[in-house]
Write an enzyme that holds these catalytic residues in place. Sequence first.
Site, short mmCIF file in Angstrom:
data_model
loop_
_atom_site.label_atom_id
_atom_site.label_comp_id
_atom_site.label_asym_id
_atom_site.label_seq_id
_atom_site.Cartn_x
_atom_site.Cartn_y
_atom_site.Cartn_z
CE1 TYR A 1 -19.55 -9.45 20.62
CE2 TYR A 1 -20.86 -11.40 21.10
CZ TYR A 1 -19.66 -10.82 20.72
OH TYR A 1 -18.60 -11.61 20.41
CG ASP B 1 -16.58 -7.94 23.27
OD1 ASP B 1 -15.93 -6.91 23.00
OD2 ASP B 1 -16.06 -9.05 23.42
CD GLU C 1 -19.16 -14.47 18.54
OE1 GLU C 1 -19.28 -13.95 19.66
OE2 GLU C 1 -18.09 -14.43 17.89
#
Length: 355
Positions: free
Chosen positions: A132, A150, A49
Amino acid sequence: MRDTAAAPALSEALLDWYDRHARRMPWRVGPAARAAGLRPDPYAVWLSEIMLQQTTVAAVKSYFEAFTRRWPTVEALAAAEDADVMAAWAGLGYYARARNLLKCARVVVSDHGGAFPADHDALLKLPGIGPYTAAAISAIAFDIPATVVDGNVERVMARLHDEHTPLPAAKPILTEHARALTPAARPGDHAQAVMDLGATICTPKNPACGLCPWRPVCAAWGAGTAAELPKKTPKKAKPVRHGIAYLARRVDGAWLLETRPESGLLGGMLGWPGSDWVGLEDTPRPAPPIQAEWKTLGEEARHTFTHFHLRLALCTALVPMDRTPGRGTFVPAEEFRPADLPTLMRKAFDLARPR
DNA sequence: AACACGGGGTA
DNA sequence: TACCCAGTGTT
């Protein structure tokens, strides 16, 4: 999409699509493994991520594999040399991510016993983890029904609800729409499904509405406005900046490099000594980093950063063994790998190296 | 709220 | 060449 009571049916339709169309990625646990009760490794989820922030799946894949091969656990990464991690990140961009990656790994080891906290607010406190990423790790690694937003999710929500308010002002509205759809069951798969939908079907241009599981309920599909959403406030033009870089090669093949300051552009990365980068083309040149016969190359290195274009004039010199640099350190030929350089510095090298 | 911060892809 | 895409941290 106005009827929030339809949310469970929407998530169900999306998960059904995801189970049939999910893209394979090195950091994902496949359907078979998931059915066997296997959870994703939080370290792999976190690493992927962070790499995926502002970066495409295609660009991330090889870096993710190289990092997990070299540093298989958060303990291994926490124990790594800073310079090795920065070199391994070279080319991926947004180098503050790599600096924060190391900081975060070290905090997870020292303050959390090597286990990522399974808690949105605790994740949010870690370096490099914002709203996020905290939500993504919560949902994907820990099965917490966090709302992941996102750029893909924003686009999908803007179209699903035919929301014409321009970004970034529309962000709270779109986040609320995403929250209303987040299911209690399989929240991680749901989050990845919305992002996959945005990346493969609900694309910025030429969305493939004919293949979309949500087409029957999509307000923008009904209105014929999908391709023009989300609206965005106009961005400003990039100015041009100029600078000069000195590429010194010693007669034994060593190159003169320096580590850039921790903060700022290309922070913590290797680079060629040179000037600041300024808006004026004719600006006084700094003294060369070492005494030698310097020649100016006919060609400039051109590179575009987030908010400006750079034209970098290049000076080269072949330096005798007995000189001492005023700036930088000679890296022996056998230790120098162009791949350790950020892209701008590698472009400069490609133009200046002997051929 | 505005700005700083890379690189890759497509038209 | 120009434009599009995409989170976090700092100020």
